[in-house]
Structures are given as C-alpha cells and as structure tokens.
Design an enzyme around this catalytic site. Structure first.
Site, PDB file in Angstrom:
ATOM      1  N   HIS A   1       6.319   3.375  -4.957  1.00 47.11           N
ATOM      2  CA  HIS A   1       6.922   4.194  -3.892  1.00 47.11           C
ATOM      3  C   HIS A   1       6.223   3.875  -2.567  1.00 47.11           C
ATOM      4  O   HIS A   1       4.993   3.777  -2.522  1.00 47.11           O
ATOM      5  CB  HIS A   1       6.771   5.675  -4.252  1.00 47.11           C
ATOM      6  CG  HIS A   1       7.441   6.571  -3.260  1.00 47.11           C
ATOM      7  ND1 HIS A   1       8.816   6.732  -3.212  1.00 47.11           N
ATOM      8  CD2 HIS A   1       6.935   7.303  -2.227  1.00 47.11           C
ATOM      9  CE1 HIS A   1       9.118   7.545  -2.209  1.00 47.11           C
ATOM     10  NE2 HIS A   1       7.998   7.905  -1.598  1.00 47.11           N
TER      11      HIS A   1
ATOM     12  N   ASN B   1       6.683   3.346 -11.435  1.00 47.09           N
ATOM     13  CA  ASN B   1       7.492   3.184 -10.221  1.00 47.09           C
ATOM     14  C   ASN B   1       6.572   2.872  -9.050  1.00 47.09           C
ATOM     15  O   ASN B   1       5.439   3.341  -9.015  1.00 47.09           O
ATOM     16  CB  ASN B   1       8.229   4.506  -9.947  1.00 47.09           C
ATOM     17  CG  ASN B   1       9.042   4.463  -8.670  1.00 47.09           C
ATOM     18  OD1 ASN B   1       9.784   3.497  -8.414  1.00 47.09           O
ATOM     19  ND2 ASN B   1       8.927   5.494  -7.845  1.00 47.09           N
TER      20      ASN B   1
HETATM   21  C1  GAR Z   1      10.052  -1.071  -1.951  1.00 46.80           C
HETATM   22  O1  GAR Z   1       9.403  -0.907  -0.718  1.00 46.80           O
HETATM   23  C2  GAR Z   1       9.814   0.155  -2.824  1.00 46.80           C
HETATM   24  O2  GAR Z   1       8.604   0.799  -2.568  1.00 46.80           O
HETATM   25  C3  GAR Z   1      10.968   1.038  -2.420  1.00 46.80           C
HETATM   26  O3  GAR Z   1      12.044   0.168  -2.262  1.00 46.80           O
HETATM   27  C4  GAR Z   1      11.568  -1.076  -1.769  1.00 46.80           C
HETATM   28  C5  GAR Z   1      12.238  -2.181  -2.568  1.00 46.80           C
HETATM   29  O4  GAR Z   1      12.003  -3.426  -2.017  1.00 46.80           O
HETATM   30  N1  GAR Z   1      11.204   2.007  -3.445  1.00 46.80           N
HETATM   31  C6  GAR Z   1      11.575   3.254  -3.186  1.00 46.80           C
HETATM   32  O5  GAR Z   1      11.762   3.679  -2.057  1.00 46.80           O
HETATM   33  C7  GAR Z   1      11.763   4.125  -4.410  1.00 46.80           C
HETATM   34  N2  GAR Z   1      11.662   5.502  -4.084  1.00 46.80           N
HETATM   35  P1  GAR Z   1      12.314  -4.734  -2.854  1.00 46.80           P
HETATM   36  O6  GAR Z   1      13.696  -4.559  -3.446  1.00 46.80           O
HETATM   37  O7  GAR Z   1      12.278  -5.855  -1.835  1.00 46.80           O
HETATM   38  O8  GAR Z   1      11.244  -4.864  -3.904  1.00 46.80           O
END
Ligand code: GAR
Length: 185
Positions: A107, A105
């Site tokens: 984060h 994952n």
């Molecule tokens: C990313 O910044 C990722 O780190 C975060 O969601 C975003 C997705 O962006 N994930 C979390 O917060 C999980 N806990 P994307 O859809 O443009 O890749």
C-alpha cells in the site's frame, strides 16, 4: 533452495510485478512466480507475465463461478503465497479466509495512515513530513492486517502527486521483496 510457488494479483501497470519477477530470478529468493491473476484483461502489467512466460488469467472474483475457478487453479498450482501488487479490487471475505495468513498487500502510504484510495492527495492535504509504503497481511478489513514492514522518505516542499508516486513506488520495489523474504523465512 526449494522455492515456494506464488501468485501475483495486479490491476494496472504492474511495475511491482516486474520488480518481483526480477527478485524471483535470484537463486536465494524464497518464491517462484507461478501465476498472475488480474481483474482487468487490459492491464498493462500483463506484458511482464507474457515476457517471462508466466501463466496469467483474468477473473472477476465477485462472480461465484469465477471465484471457484480461481480457487481451483490456485490449489492446482500449489500456490503458497498471494501478493497483491496494485490489485485494486476488494477480495471476497471467503477467499481471504481460504488463504488466511498467505495474502500480502503493498500500500502506498505509511499505514495505518491513509488507507484506501488517493493516498498521495491525502498526504499532501495533511501536510505530512514523511510518507512511504507498507507491506501487510490481508484481512477482511481494508488495508488493516498485521504490518510486515514499512519504508519511508521525507517529503520536499516541491513534491506533488506525481513526484510522491514516483518516490513511493521506487521504495515499493525493494520493500515488497524484503517483506516476502521476511514472511517466507
Ligand atoms: C502501487 O503503488 C501500489 O502501492 C498501489 O498501486 C500501485 C500499483 O502500481 N496499490 C494500492 O493503492 C492498493 N491499495 P503497479 O501496478 O505499477 O505495481
């Protein structure tokens, strides 16, 4: 090089998926993206799967039958690595167990700091000097598995939620690919 098959899980804009697809086109990158799973049939990121002709499917993994269908597909497609790229649902425990050590994952914080949601707000409230992103193995504890790598930047006085998100995501695009290379070695 024989590339191993991977599946990317998304929920939203899918910019990490886009970056991973780009990396996967590289001859030396260890994985192919064979499948995309989402919990949100309207996820914007699905456009990248469509554009690159990667099969995708929407599943509600909290529903037993849908979970079984997803597991079947993953087995059939011989998926060796699952990457959660902005997947905003908690995976069922038994699903994680079935892919133990094969789910990673990304984060948007320097774990173990700021697990869960609203990370950028939390970073600003705590007046952190630096922040960044972490790629880690997924266990049944939220944002808690073994860390593969982190990348950071120093926070400016002028930074706000939007600018932190932008700077963090820019780091994420490289961090995720580097982490995949590290775990698939
Ligand atoms: C990313 O910044 C990722 O780190 C975060 O969601 C975003 C997705 O962006 N994930 C979390 O917060 C999980 N806990 P994307 O859809 O443009 O890749």
């Amino acid at each position: 090089m024989v590339k191993r098959k991977s599946c990317i899980f998304i929920s939203g804009s899918g910019t990490n998926l886009k970056a991973l697809i780009k990396s996967s086109k590289n001859y030396n990158f260890p994985i192919d993206i064979s499948f995309v799973i989402t919990n949100n049939k309207n996820a914007n990121g699905l456009q990248f799967a469509k554009l690159h002709k990667i099969p995708f499917k929407t599943f509600n993994l909290n529903n037993y039958r849908e979970k079984e269908k997803a597991l079947n597909q993953l087995r059939k497609k011989k998926i060796k690595l699952i990457c959660l790229a902005g997947y905003m649902k908690i995976l069922p425990k038994d699903f994680i167990q079935k892919f133990n050590g094969k789910i990673i994952n990304i984060h948007p914080s320097l774990l173990p700091k700021f697990k869960g949601l609203n990370t950028f707000e939390k970073v600003l409230i705590k007046k952190e000097k630096k922040t960044g992103c972490t790629v880690h193995f997924v266990t049944d504890k939220l944002d808690d598995g073994k860390i593969i790598l982190k990348k950071f930047f120093y926070i400016d006085k002028e930074d706000n939620i939007q600018s932190l998100k932008k700077k963090t995501q820019k780091l994420e695009y490289n961090a995720f690919s580097e982490a995949i290379i590290k775990v698939m070695k």
